[in-house]
Design an enzyme around this catalytic site. Structure first.
Site, PDB file in Angstrom:
ATOM      1  N   THR A   1       0.864  -1.173   0.000  1.00 35.45           N
ATOM      2  CA  THR A   1       0.000   0.000   0.000  1.00 35.45           C
ATOM      3  C   THR A   1       0.897   1.217   0.000  1.00 35.45           C
ATOM      4  OG1 THR A   1      -1.630  -1.211   1.321  1.00 35.45           O
ATOM      5  CG2 THR A   1      -1.790   1.171   1.358  1.00 35.45           C
TER       6      THR A   1
ATOM      7  N   ARG B   1     -13.288  -8.541  -2.076  1.00 37.28           N
ATOM      8  CA  ARG B   1     -12.650  -8.262  -0.778  1.00 37.28           C
ATOM      9  C   ARG B   1     -12.134  -6.822  -0.706  1.00 37.28           C
ATOM     10  NH1 ARG B   1      -7.206  -6.488   0.709  1.00 37.28           N
ATOM     11  NH2 ARG B   1      -6.845  -7.176   2.847  1.00 37.28           N
TER      12      ARG B   1
ATOM     13  N   THR C   1      -0.258  -0.031   6.446  1.00 35.09           N
ATOM     14  CA  THR C   1      -0.025  -0.953   5.346  1.00 35.09           C
ATOM     15  C   THR C   1       0.185  -2.349   5.920  1.00 35.09           C
ATOM     16  OG1 THR C   1       1.485  -1.583   3.546  1.00 35.09           O
ATOM     17  CG2 THR C   1       2.442  -0.344   5.379  1.00 35.09           C
TER      18      THR C   1
END
Length: 330
Positions: A198, A226, A249
């Site tokens: 991320t 998801r 993250t």
């Protein structure tokens, strides 16, 4: 006994000095900014010098953009958005251009942003044609009555707001596609530490306002629509001028269950803990349930925390004193 008044005066002076030192606030930086590009299995032995330089150069570019915004009096929100653009536009990170593929071979992107001044926030989830999801999240925050929009509706809203809409092929990168094929061919899950990545940014501007933003391509081989923690305010992103700004993250399910980002801020607000102490406590909570990942944070003084329980996290920090730091390994 004749020295008693003198001793009492000395004791009183000591207590006054001690109290004064204990309540003295830390130095407040004019501005500061912190970034991350994902946490996971990041080992020097697996990184070529050329590849390592690519990552450090991109982290440096992102920090430079954010620093320029803040130095020139821009808001923390602008700094967060434009800094994340740099990371979203790079194929090196699992966000925007470099997003991973789902089980069905699509890209589903998530992002969120929060303004510490008034606790306003916005997010998008499961989008596949918005070039810069972090900008869509900001549009949701500023130009709608909602906090989170998802899928097709989020894309329609983003297009109406004038954001750049791209064909899904824009997100195709050969390395991400090949990785999905390896997993599908082997008919097994990959290691948890390789599933996620991320990008995120937290900043404090010259007005003392904090902001946080997070953007991701999710998990490779994910199914059933998801959604992880990145677009969820309080789990992957949080900002409050009273305490701190946080971007997370890692394996999102664990961050959602613990409400990681909000938990850090709550420990600071309700227990009066420092950023360092609060982040240590929350990282230990993550360890206790075997969650993997990390987070970056800035407190209201501009002090950073960049912590993880994985072997590495792409991360960096810059502030008004000219300090610029970039790290990759633990």
């Amino acid at each position: 006994m004749k020295n008693l008044p003198l001793l009492l005066s000395a004791l009183l002076l000591f207590l006054i000095i001690s109290c004064d030192n204990s309540t003295k606030e830390p130095e407040k930086l004019e501005y500061a900014l912190c970034i991350h590009g994902g946490a996971g299995t990041i080992l020097k032995k697996n990184m070529s010098p050329e590849r390592e330089k690519e990552y450090f150069d991109k982290l440096d570019e992102a920090l430079t953009v954010g620093d320029s915004v803040l130095k020139n009096g821009g808001s923390a929100l602008d700094a967060v958005e434009l800094t994340i653009h740099v990371l979203e536009n790079s194929p090196l990170f699992n966000a925007g251009k470099g997003s991973v593929f789902t089980h069905s071979g699509k890209n589903e992107l998530d992002a969120s942003i929060m303004w510490g001044k008034d606790l306003n926030a916005g997010a998008v989830a499961g989008v596949g044609n918005i070039k810069n999801p972090i900008s869509a999240a900001r549009k949701v925050m500023e130009n709608s009555e909602h906090v989170m929009l998802s899928g097709k509706g989020a894309s329609i809203f983003a297009e109406q707001e004038g954001l750049t809409i791209v064909d899904s092929s824009y997100f195709f990168t050969e390395s991400r596609w090949n990785y999905l094929q390896q997993i599908l061919n082997k008919e097994r899950e990959m290691k948890r530490t390789d599933r996620h990545g991320t990008v995120g940014c937290v900043a404090i501007d010259k007005e003392g306002n904090l902001a946080a933003g997070t953007s991701t391509g999710g998990m490779t081989n994910k199914r059933f629509g998801r959604i992880g923690d990145s677009p969820i305010i309080g789990a992957g992103t949080y900002a409050n001028n009273k305490t701190c700004a946080v971007s997370c993250t890692g394996h999102g399910e664990y961050f959602i269950r613990l409400g990681i980002a909000r938990d850090i801020a709550s420990l600071m607000e309700y227990q009066n803990l420092s950023l360092d102490d609060a982040t240590n406590i929350v990282l230990e909570k993550l360890n206790q349930i075997n969650g993997l990942g990390g987070f970056i944070a800035l407190d209201k003084y501009g002090k950073p925390a960049m912590k993880m329980n994985t072997s590495g996290m792409y991360r960096g920090y810059v502030n008004s004193k000219g300090i610029k730091e970039k790290y990759m390994y633990k």
